[in-house]
Each structure stands twice: as C-alpha cells, then as structure tokens.
Design an enzyme around this catalytic site. Structure first.
Site, PDB file in Angstrom:
ATOM      1  N   VAL A  63       0.821  -1.225   0.000  1.00 15.45           N
ATOM      2  CA  VAL A  63       0.000   0.000   0.000  1.00 15.45           C
ATOM      3  C   VAL A  63       0.852   1.272   0.000  1.00 15.45           C
ATOM      4  O   VAL A  63       0.321   2.366  -0.181  1.00 15.45           O
ATOM      5  CB  VAL A  63      -0.999   0.042   1.187  1.00 15.45           C
ATOM      6  CG1 VAL A  63      -1.944  -1.140   1.177  1.00 15.45           C
ATOM      7  CG2 VAL A  63      -0.284   0.172   2.530  1.00 15.45           C
ATOM      8  N   SER A 141      -6.820   3.150  15.569  1.00 16.03           N
ATOM      9  CA  SER A 141      -6.333   2.611  16.852  1.00 16.03           C
ATOM     10  C   SER A 141      -6.777   3.560  17.963  1.00 16.03           C
ATOM     11  O   SER A 141      -7.033   4.734  17.716  1.00 16.03           O
ATOM     12  CB  SER A 141      -4.800   2.547  16.832  1.00 16.03           C
ATOM     13  OG  SER A 141      -4.288   2.249  18.113  1.00 16.03           O
ATOM     14  N   TYR A 154       3.739   6.067  15.854  1.00 17.44           N
ATOM     15  CA  TYR A 154       2.511   5.286  15.635  1.00 17.44           C
ATOM     16  C   TYR A 154       1.306   6.130  16.026  1.00 17.44           C
ATOM     17  O   TYR A 154       0.321   6.220  15.288  1.00 17.44           O
ATOM     18  CB  TYR A 154       2.586   3.999  16.468  1.00 17.44           C
ATOM     19  CG  TYR A 154       1.422   3.048  16.265  1.00 17.44           C
ATOM     20  CD1 TYR A 154       1.280   2.341  15.076  1.00 17.44           C
ATOM     21  CD2 TYR A 154       0.470   2.841  17.270  1.00 17.44           C
ATOM     22  CE1 TYR A 154       0.223   1.454  14.895  1.00 17.44           C
ATOM     23  CE2 TYR A 154      -0.581   1.963  17.088  1.00 17.44           C
ATOM     24  CZ  TYR A 154      -0.697   1.273  15.904  1.00 17.44           C
ATOM     25  OH  TYR A 154      -1.754   0.400  15.721  1.00 17.44           O
ATOM     26  N   SER A 157       0.657   8.818  13.491  1.00 20.74           N
ATOM     27  CA  SER A 157       0.081   8.307  12.240  1.00 20.74           C
ATOM     28  C   SER A 157      -1.383   7.905  12.446  1.00 20.74           C
ATOM     29  O   SER A 157      -2.222   8.114  11.565  1.00 20.74           O
ATOM     30  CB  SER A 157       0.894   7.127  11.698  1.00 20.74           C
ATOM     31  OG  SER A 157       0.713   5.959  12.483  1.00 20.74           O
ATOM     32  N   LYS A 158      -1.717   7.337  13.597  1.00 19.00           N
ATOM     33  CA  LYS A 158      -3.100   6.905  13.817  1.00 19.00           C
ATOM     34  C   LYS A 158      -4.020   8.110  14.072  1.00 19.00           C
ATOM     35  O   LYS A 158      -5.196   8.085  13.700  1.00 19.00           O
ATOM     36  CB  LYS A 158      -3.167   5.888  14.960  1.00 19.00           C
ATOM     37  CG  LYS A 158      -2.529   4.549  14.590  1.00 19.00           C
ATOM     38  CD  LYS A 158      -3.245   3.863  13.412  1.00 19.00           C
ATOM     39  CE  LYS A 158      -2.708   2.485  13.109  1.00 19.00           C
ATOM     40  NZ  LYS A 158      -3.442   1.809  12.027  1.00 19.00           N
TER      41      LYS A 158
HETATM   42  P1  NAD Z   1      -0.208  -7.393  11.954  1.00 18.41           P
HETATM   43  O1  NAD Z   1       1.184  -6.863  11.991  1.00 18.41           O
HETATM   44  O2  NAD Z   1      -0.484  -8.722  12.524  1.00 18.41           O
HETATM   45  O3  NAD Z   1      -0.776  -7.330  10.472  1.00 18.41           O
HETATM   46  C1  NAD Z   1      -0.582  -6.195   9.671  1.00 18.41           C
HETATM   47  C2  NAD Z   1      -0.802  -6.570   8.230  1.00 18.41           C
HETATM   48  O4  NAD Z   1      -0.529  -5.412   7.421  1.00 18.41           O
HETATM   49  C3  NAD Z   1       0.148  -7.670   7.762  1.00 18.41           C
HETATM   50  O5  NAD Z   1      -0.593  -8.560   6.933  1.00 18.41           O
HETATM   51  C4  NAD Z   1       1.174  -6.920   6.934  1.00 18.41           C
HETATM   52  O6  NAD Z   1       1.766  -7.703   5.909  1.00 18.41           O
HETATM   53  C5  NAD Z   1       0.317  -5.801   6.360  1.00 18.41           C
HETATM   54  N1  NAD Z   1       1.116  -4.683   5.881  1.00 18.41           N
HETATM   55  C6  NAD Z   1       2.041  -3.963   6.569  1.00 18.41           C
HETATM   56  N2  NAD Z   1       2.603  -3.053   5.758  1.00 18.41           N
HETATM   57  C7  NAD Z   1       2.014  -3.199   4.543  1.00 18.41           C
HETATM   58  C8  NAD Z   1       2.163  -2.555   3.288  1.00 18.41           C
HETATM   59  N3  NAD Z   1       3.075  -1.574   3.095  1.00 18.41           N
HETATM   60  N4  NAD Z   1       1.386  -2.949   2.256  1.00 18.41           N
HETATM   61  C9  NAD Z   1       0.493  -3.951   2.427  1.00 18.41           C
HETATM   62  N5  NAD Z   1       0.315  -4.602   3.578  1.00 18.41           N
HETATM   63  C10 NAD Z   1       1.071  -4.234   4.623  1.00 18.41           C
HETATM   64  O7  NAD Z   1      -1.088  -6.287  12.665  1.00 18.41           O
HETATM   65  P2  NAD Z   1      -2.585  -6.288  13.237  1.00 18.41           P
HETATM   66  O8  NAD Z   1      -2.485  -6.212  14.698  1.00 18.41           O
HETATM   67  O9  NAD Z   1      -3.424  -7.295  12.592  1.00 18.41           O
HETATM   68  O10 NAD Z   1      -2.974  -4.822  12.748  1.00 18.41           O
HETATM   69  C11 NAD Z   1      -3.939  -4.541  11.742  1.00 18.41           C
HETATM   70  C12 NAD Z   1      -4.317  -3.080  11.879  1.00 18.41           C
HETATM   71  O11 NAD Z   1      -4.870  -2.861  13.185  1.00 18.41           O
HETATM   72  C13 NAD Z   1      -3.120  -2.120  11.764  1.00 18.41           C
HETATM   73  O12 NAD Z   1      -3.518  -0.971  11.079  1.00 18.41           O
HETATM   74  C14 NAD Z   1      -2.810  -1.798  13.215  1.00 18.41           C
HETATM   75  O13 NAD Z   1      -2.170  -0.569  13.355  1.00 18.41           O
HETATM   76  C15 NAD Z   1      -4.204  -1.799  13.822  1.00 18.41           C
HETATM   77  N6  NAD Z   1      -4.241  -1.999  15.269  1.00 18.41           N
HETATM   78  C16 NAD Z   1      -3.704  -3.117  15.853  1.00 18.41           C
HETATM   79  C17 NAD Z   1      -3.772  -3.260  17.253  1.00 18.41           C
HETATM   80  C18 NAD Z   1      -3.229  -4.461  17.985  1.00 18.41           C
HETATM   81  O14 NAD Z   1      -3.184  -4.431  19.238  1.00 18.41           O
HETATM   82  N7  NAD Z   1      -2.851  -5.538  17.340  1.00 18.41           N
HETATM   83  C19 NAD Z   1      -4.358  -2.248  18.016  1.00 18.41           C
HETATM   84  C20 NAD Z   1      -4.877  -1.133  17.378  1.00 18.41           C
HETATM   85  C21 NAD Z   1      -4.823  -1.023  16.001  1.00 18.41           C
END
Ligand code: NAD
Length: 254
Positions: A63, A141, A154, A157-158
């Site tokens: 992305v 987030s 982070y 960005s969020k």
């Molecule tokens: P994760 O790291 O397990 O998965 C993230 C996914 O994004 C992976 O599949 C990765 O390959 C993909 N990705 C990263 N950079 C990319 C790029 N440049 N192009 C395409 N794909 C890309 O993380 P997650 O916990 O499943 O997080 C998913 C979303 O939820 C994220 O936006 C994260 O910031 C948000 N989030 C996560 C949490 C948490 O506690 N896990 C909390 C709040 C928000």
C-alpha cells in the site's frame, strides 16, 4: 452463516494475518467475495485457503507503492467490476522514546498508516461514487484517540488516520458512500510480537502487561474487531459516517 454481506465485494488490505485475516474470514462467512492484499503472498494464500466457498482471493500489494496499488486495483476491477467495501487495515508499528526515534520512522509509518489509506481509497472510490453506494472502513487505533507511552510515530500516524476518516466522511457524506474508523485497543495479533521485540520483552509477558493496563483485564481477539467491521460493511450501518468507534478493552469510554 447469516449472509449479511451477500452480493457484496470487498478489498481488505493487510489480510494475511491478524485483524485483516479475521475480517476477511468474517466477510466471507457473511457471503462477501473478498480480495485480501498484503506484501507477503504466502500469508494471503493461507487466508484464502481457510475461507469458505473459495470466496477469498489473494493478490499481493504494497500500500506504500503507487504502481503496486494500481496493479492490484486493475486486477480487482477485472474480477469484480467494482467493490462495495474497502477495509484499510494494513498498518505498521514502531516503539521507543521520542528522543531515540529518527524522523525517517515517522515518514515510514505515515506512508503506510495514512497515505496507504489514501492510495487504496482513491483507487476504489470512483466505482463506488458511480454506483452511489459503498463503505470505507479504516482500522485506526486507540492510539489515534489519545496519548500512548513510547509510541509517538505510531500515535501520530493513527491520529492522522482518524482525521483523514472524518475529512473523507464529510466530503463523501452526500454520495451514498460512508467512511468510518475502528479504533482497537490491544488485540492479540503478530503486531504484539513485534512490539515485544521492540521493547525487549517476551511476547507473553508483554501481553500480560498490556492486559493489566486495561479495565477489562484482557487483550482482545481479532474476531471482536471483525464483528464490528462486518456491521460497518453491511447495509445496517448505511446511516453512519465519520465515526471513530473504539473497541478498546474498556480503555476509551464515551
Ligand atoms: P499485523 O502486523 O499482525 O498485520 C498487519 C498486516 O498489514 C500484515 O498482513 C502486513 O503484511 C500488512 N502490511 C504492513 N505493511 C504493509 C504494506 N506496506 N502494504 C500492504 N500490507 C502491509 O497487525 P494487526 O495487529 O493485525 O494490525 C492490523 C491493523 O490494526 C493495523 O492498522 C494496526 O495498526 C491496527 N491496530 C492493531 C492493534 C493491535 O493491538 N494488534 C491495536 C490497534 C490497532
């Protein structure tokens, strides 16, 4: 299966693991045809293999890369015509003390967590606008709603993703296309393993510490985020736009 998304097509970025994978599988169980994208094709194939009825197709896409997004969008348009739901879930994390983090880290996170949403949305919105309907669901987030220790890039960005959601929602409000953000708290995904590495903790130890910081006393399962994403992708939420909805282990109450 209740088929709340029957007849719809969806693109879910970062769909190879964690929250994105849970959303893709939930969408497929509700009858949507999905494309999952991320940079790691093997993970995507695994998501596709676990989905019912061959409803999930894997297409690699970064992305943060204009040409990669264009290539993926062309492929999706060939497959589906247009898409009804875009889930901007791909995201990356960074942790550390403010004075220790290079400015470059801010640019790297912004490219994925904010500009990634812009690239993907701009690729699919023309079709939605033409049809006068669609849902954009941005995974932000709680770090986009309030301060969080040791995560300045982070968090910044969020907050950007939350502001972008509101501006997109406002511009799209009269078109039939909605745009909302989900703001998860701590969710049990591989991102937490990366977080543990960054702060030099064991994964399980970090999970226990994070759980203790929350009123619920636990971290969330990705399926709990996916349930809300189903609602936001369905016609049930057609009157809702510009919202930032916290599923936050009780950390954010309003
Ligand atoms: P994760 O790291 O397990 O998965 C993230 C996914 O994004 C992976 O599949 C990765 O390959 C993909 N990705 C990263 N950079 C990319 C790029 N440049 N192009 C395409 N794909 C890309 O993380 P997650 O916990 O499943 O997080 C998913 C979303 O939820 C994220 O936006 C994260 O910031 C948000 N989030 C996560 C949490 C948490 O506690 N896990 C909390 C709040 C928000």
């Amino acid at each position: 299966m209740t088929q709340r998304l029957e007849g719809k097509s969806a693109v879910i970025t970062g769909g190879g693991r964690g929250i994105g994978k849970a959303i893709a599988l939930a969408y497929a169980r509700e009858g949507a045809r999905c494309v999952v994208t991320s940079r790691r094709f093997e993970d995507l194939e695994q998501t596709a293999a676990e989905a019912p009825d061959g409803l999930v197709t894997a297409v690699a896409c970064d992305v943060s890369d204009d040409s990669s997004v264009k290539e993926m969008a062309d492929r999706v348009h060939e497959m589906f015509g247009g898409v009804d739901i875009v889930v901007n879930n791909a995201g990356i994390h960074a942790a550390g003390r403010f004075m220790d983090i290079e400015p470059e880290t801010y640019s790297r996170l912004y490219e994925v967590n904010v500009v990634g949403i812009v690239r993907i949305s701009q690729a699919f919105l023309p079709g939605m606008l033409e049809r006068g309907r669609g849902s954009v669901v941005n995974i932000a987030s709680t770090a986009g709603l309030f301060e969080s220790p040791g995560q300045a890039p982070y968090n910044a960005s969020k907050h950007g993703a939350v502001g972008l959601t509101r501006c997109m929602a406002l511009e799209l409000a009269a078109t039939g296309v909605t745009c909302n953000a989900i703001c998860p708290g701590f969710v049990d995904t591989p991102m937490l393993d990366g977080f543990a590495d960054l702060v030099g903790a064991e994964s399980e130890e970090l999970r226990a510490q994070l759980a203790q910081r929350t009123p619920m006393g636990r971290i969330l399962d990705p399926s709990e985020i996916a349930d809300l994403a189903v609602y936001l992708g369905s016609d049930e939420s057609s009157g809702m736009t510009g919202q930032t909805m916290a599923i936050s282990n009780g950390m954010r109450m309003s």
